[in-house]
Design an enzyme around this catalytic site. Structure first.
Site, PDB file in Angstrom:
ATOM      1  N   HIS A 177      42.754  37.312  38.009  1.00 58.00           N
ATOM      2  CA  HIS A 177      43.232  38.478  38.829  1.00 58.00           C
ATOM      3  C   HIS A 177      42.629  38.408  39.944  1.00 58.00           C
ATOM      4  O   HIS A 177      41.240  38.121  40.001  1.00 58.00           O
ATOM      5  CB  HIS A 177      43.400  39.683  38.184  1.00 58.00           C
ATOM      6  CG  HIS A 177      44.467  39.984  36.937  1.00 58.00           C
ATOM      7  ND1 HIS A 177      44.561  39.431  35.785  1.00 58.00           N
ATOM      8  CD2 HIS A 177      45.525  40.716  37.216  1.00 58.00           C
ATOM      9  CE1 HIS A 177      45.609  39.835  35.256  1.00 58.00           C
ATOM     10  NE2 HIS A 177      46.198  40.497  35.734  1.00 58.00           N
ATOM     11  N   SER A 209      51.554  39.826  43.559  1.00 61.74           N
ATOM     12  CA  SER A 209      50.213  40.814  43.928  1.00 61.74           C
ATOM     13  C   SER A 209      50.215  41.306  45.093  1.00 61.74           C
ATOM     14  O   SER A 209      49.716  42.218  45.642  1.00 61.74           O
ATOM     15  CB  SER A 209      49.107  39.708  43.598  1.00 61.74           C
ATOM     16  OG  SER A 209      47.992  40.459  43.602  1.00 61.74           O
ATOM     17  N   PHE A 258      37.841  44.144  38.705  1.00 60.06           N
ATOM     18  CA  PHE A 258      38.318  45.523  38.691  1.00 60.06           C
ATOM     19  C   PHE A 258      39.814  45.284  38.556  1.00 60.06           C
ATOM     20  O   PHE A 258      40.481  44.723  39.593  1.00 60.06           O
ATOM     21  CB  PHE A 258      38.084  46.415  39.420  1.00 60.06           C
ATOM     22  CG  PHE A 258      38.671  47.649  39.510  1.00 60.06           C
ATOM     23  CD1 PHE A 258      38.502  48.673  38.644  1.00 60.06           C
ATOM     24  CD2 PHE A 258      39.719  47.854  40.731  1.00 60.06           C
ATOM     25  CE1 PHE A 258      39.243  49.760  38.735  1.00 60.06           C
ATOM     26  CE2 PHE A 258      40.343  49.222  40.748  1.00 60.06           C
ATOM     27  CZ  PHE A 258      40.073  50.062  39.641  1.00 60.06           C
ATOM     28  N   VAL A 259      40.586  45.342  37.477  1.00 58.10           N
ATOM     29  CA  VAL A 259      41.826  45.280  37.504  1.00 58.10           C
ATOM     30  C   VAL A 259      42.724  46.582  37.246  1.00 58.10           C
ATOM     31  O   VAL A 259      42.285  47.425  36.203  1.00 58.10           O
ATOM     32  CB  VAL A 259      42.501  44.398  35.966  1.00 58.10           C
ATOM     33  CG1 VAL A 259      44.120  44.121  36.094  1.00 58.10           C
ATOM     34  CG2 VAL A 259      41.880  42.964  36.411  1.00 58.10           C
ATOM     35  N   CYS A 304      46.780  48.929  37.673  1.00 63.05           N
ATOM     36  CA  CYS A 304      48.395  48.632  38.131  1.00 63.05           C
ATOM     37  C   CYS A 304      47.996  49.423  39.548  1.00 63.05           C
ATOM     38  O   CYS A 304      48.631  50.565  39.241  1.00 63.05           O
ATOM     39  CB  CYS A 304      49.099  49.124  36.982  1.00 63.05           C
ATOM     40  SG  CYS A 304      50.748  49.075  37.371  1.00 63.05           S
ATOM     41  N   ALA A 305      48.346  48.505  40.398  1.00 71.98           N
ATOM     42  CA  ALA A 305      48.055  49.210  41.895  1.00 71.98           C
ATOM     43  C   ALA A 305      49.360  49.915  42.089  1.00 71.98           C
ATOM     44  O   ALA A 305      49.542  50.978  42.926  1.00 71.98           O
ATOM     45  CB  ALA A 305      47.936  47.864  42.947  1.00 71.98           C
TER      46      ALA A 305
END
Lengths: 172, 172
Positions: free
Chosen positions: A67, A84, A119-120, A122-123
């Site tokens: 990611h 993305s 840092f992931v 779910c935007a």
């Protein structure tokens, strides 16, 4: 494009991977693997197969490392995947003021140095203020907690990407 | 570029994945996962970690489905990865005469319909006549045999891609 699950089940593997290959960021192997499990009774069954594959991986941090950073170097160089890019744009990552941008860069770096993966989040489910707040808070967690939390977020991202491609079965 | 294993071990995960992410075609998750196992004592140890990850996957046909056909649509449209392009060119896939090209297309299709994944072979180790002969012969195998054979070929491809990026330790 929005196909129903019957149309998805009828796809040869090449088309299945072309269309659904990025529901987990940069991990077409996951989509390509679950094709073996056709036919899926519903979108939920397809999503469950992906989730099970993820949980059965011998190591889970690899997915996280595929990611990009939020508002990071791929964002700046224009090399994000389409999915993305759209998600980051929607959550305001393209509209950070200079103070927010430098804070994001510093916290992303702190997070990566602490955990060895990015840092992931779910935007699509958050705005920029909320993302900065969560990034700051999650920097304080233990590595195992963040590993599990990151994978949870990967699955939320996957859920929304699947919903944008495949019709939810209205009878469910 | 050719780094020694100490330089590889010193890479942050982002550079490690940028440089080594396609040693297994379109599967950066594999490279990204094995980064957790640093430091590697040698190139052979890094290769072994990749091989072990592959063997521990819950499903192995997914890797094969991430590979392009030889002289197939990605070759024709110019969308091959750099590594695959160079390998196919080196084995003469860009120089098929029309009879060879149609035979290749027909056998690729037969193979995919029979097995549900593409014919994978380490192209650098063969010329075009040999590849056509093997493709024709392997179409006759059982699916489980071809699944295992394809994964063997993936590992040979990975071996050569790693050798083009990382210096072999001369003391081994």
């Amino acid at each position: 494009m929005n196909m129903d699950i019957a149309a998805v089940n009828a796809l040869p593997y090449e088309d299945f991977v072309d269309i659904l290959g990025n529901v987990v960021e940069k991990c077409p192997i996951i989509t390509a693997a679950v094709w073996s499990g056709r036919p899926f009774l519903s979108l939920a069954a397809l999503e469950a197969a992906i989730s099970e594959f993820i949980d059965a991986l011998p190591e889970s941090e690899g997915i996280l490392r595929c990611h990009p950073d939020l508002a990071g170097r791929d964002h700046q160089s224009g090399s994000l995947t389409r999915e993305s890019h759209d998600e980051q744009a929607g959550s305001g990552m393209g509209a950070l003021n200079s103070g927010e941008a430098s804070r994001m860069a510093r916290l992303n770096q702190e997070y990566k140095e602490r955990f060895g993966f990015p840092f992931v989040i779910c935007a699509r489910m958050h705005d920029k203020e909320n993302i900065l707040r969560q990034l700051s808070a999650r920097c304080q967690n233990e590595r195992a907690v963040e590993r599990a939390r990151g994978i949870e977020e990967v699955k939320k991202i996957c859920h929304l990407r699947l919903q944008s491609l495949v019709l939810t079965d209205s009878r469910l």
